[in-house]
Write an enzyme that holds these catalytic residues in place. Sequence first.
Site, PDB file in Angstrom:
ATOM      1  N   SER A   8     -12.863   1.641  10.459  1.00  0.00           N
ATOM      2  CA  SER A   8     -12.144   1.789   9.183  1.00  0.00           C
ATOM      3  C   SER A   8     -12.858   1.057   8.046  1.00  0.00           C
ATOM      4  O   SER A   8     -13.366  -0.058   8.223  1.00  0.00           O
ATOM      5  CB  SER A   8     -10.729   1.233   9.329  1.00  0.00           C
TER       6      SER A   8
ATOM      7  N   LYS B 111      -3.690  -2.014  14.129  1.00  0.00           N
ATOM      8  CA  LYS B 111      -2.900  -0.957  14.781  1.00  0.00           C
ATOM      9  C   LYS B 111      -3.285  -0.808  16.256  1.00  0.00           C
ATOM     10  O   LYS B 111      -4.461  -0.794  16.598  1.00  0.00           O
ATOM     11  CB  LYS B 111      -3.048   0.360  14.035  1.00  0.00           C
TER      12      LYS B 111
ATOM     13  N   GLU C  80       0.838  -1.209   0.000  1.00  0.00           N
ATOM     14  CA  GLU C  80       0.000   0.000   0.000  1.00  0.00           C
ATOM     15  C   GLU C  80       0.872   1.257   0.000  1.00  0.00           C
ATOM     16  O   GLU C  80       2.084   1.197   0.235  1.00  0.00           O
ATOM     17  CB  GLU C  80      -0.913  -0.001   1.216  1.00  0.00           C
TER      18      GLU C  80
ATOM     19  N   LYS D  65      -5.137  10.819   0.927  1.00  0.00           N
ATOM     20  CA  LYS D  65      -5.336   9.494   1.527  1.00  0.00           C
ATOM     21  C   LYS D  65      -6.594   8.901   0.892  1.00  0.00           C
ATOM     22  O   LYS D  65      -7.697   9.410   1.084  1.00  0.00           O
ATOM     23  CB  LYS D  65      -5.486   9.626   3.048  1.00  0.00           C
TER      24      LYS D  65
ATOM     25  N   VAL E 172      -5.316   0.305   3.068  1.00  0.00           N
ATOM     26  CA  VAL E 172      -5.488  -1.153   2.999  1.00  0.00           C
ATOM     27  C   VAL E 172      -6.729  -1.479   2.171  1.00  0.00           C
ATOM     28  O   VAL E 172      -6.702  -2.377   1.317  1.00  0.00           O
ATOM     29  CB  VAL E 172      -5.596  -1.755   4.428  1.00  0.00           C
TER      30      VAL E 172
END
Length: 300
Positions: free
Chosen positions: A139, A158, A24, A85, A105
Amino acid sequence: MTLLQYSEEIREALVHKKPIVALESTIISHGMPYPDNMKMALNVEEIIRGEGAIPATIAIMDGKIKIGLTKTEIERLAKEPDVVKTSIRDLPGVLAKKQTGATTVATTSYAADLAGIRFFATGGLGGVHRGVADHLDISADLPTLAKTNICIVSAGIKSILDISKTLELLETLGVAVYGLDTDRYPGFYFRDTGIPVPGATIEEIAEMMKIKDHLSLKQALHVAVPVPEQDAMKRQVIEGIIDAALQEADNQNITGKDITPFLLANIKDKTDGESLKTNIALVKNNAKAAAQMAVRYYQP
Ligand code: PSU
Ligand code: MN
């Protein structure tokens, strides 16, 4: 309209069914500072080559989804300040506006799946944020992994997130989770969250991907690899720092897509760069494991 653009090397690798590992670019543009980000991106590609696989870093450039980047393109992603992003919902907008986009991702998995690339290495997955009851931040990595046939290799979710809620949601979405040679889920910066997961070997993961192809199962398979012992942080130390960083994000009203980059940068400052070193080490380690899986998958 052809929106996918392959490098010559990747096109050839796809035709001849050579092992490829997707990478990525959000981690380059928004996960790490320059020049560490560029060094990391180039090193990771070398590590994949060292295992006999081919790296395919993915990003949006000049109105195309590019699969396999040149050094100059990686440098642009590492240096330019206005790279967008690009999560999955942002993809049409970034392409239409011909912006430079770093893929998360979610978007990298989508593009890799579209291209027929089966393995993808990154640092840590996105997931359910802490305090989700007050602020619904989950996410887009998760729903996207529910419909992309890819093996995503990371050092866990994370650490800034709610790990157990994320694992529950992955279960709901039909995404299998395995520890590579371990039966405890790793915690990104640290090696062990204490949460049990089934363990699997490189060979077993490659076999699972072949079986998934046969069954046309569309969900991703997530393989978690603990950060190497010598690069790991102490859980008690990093947890305190994460709490302080989360508090600061809250005070400064940071929300939405800015929160993950803010937290990673804030934690880096608070640890005098130690978290960045750990982050780089774990990405390299994941790339190596993903390359080994890809090589195995393409063996007759
Ligand atoms: N792993 C890292 N650093 C990162 C990321 C992952 O070591 O910066 C990125 C990935 O691109 C992931 C994104 O998709 O963070 C998650 O962002 P969000 O929580 O806004 O969905
Ligand atoms: Mn979010």
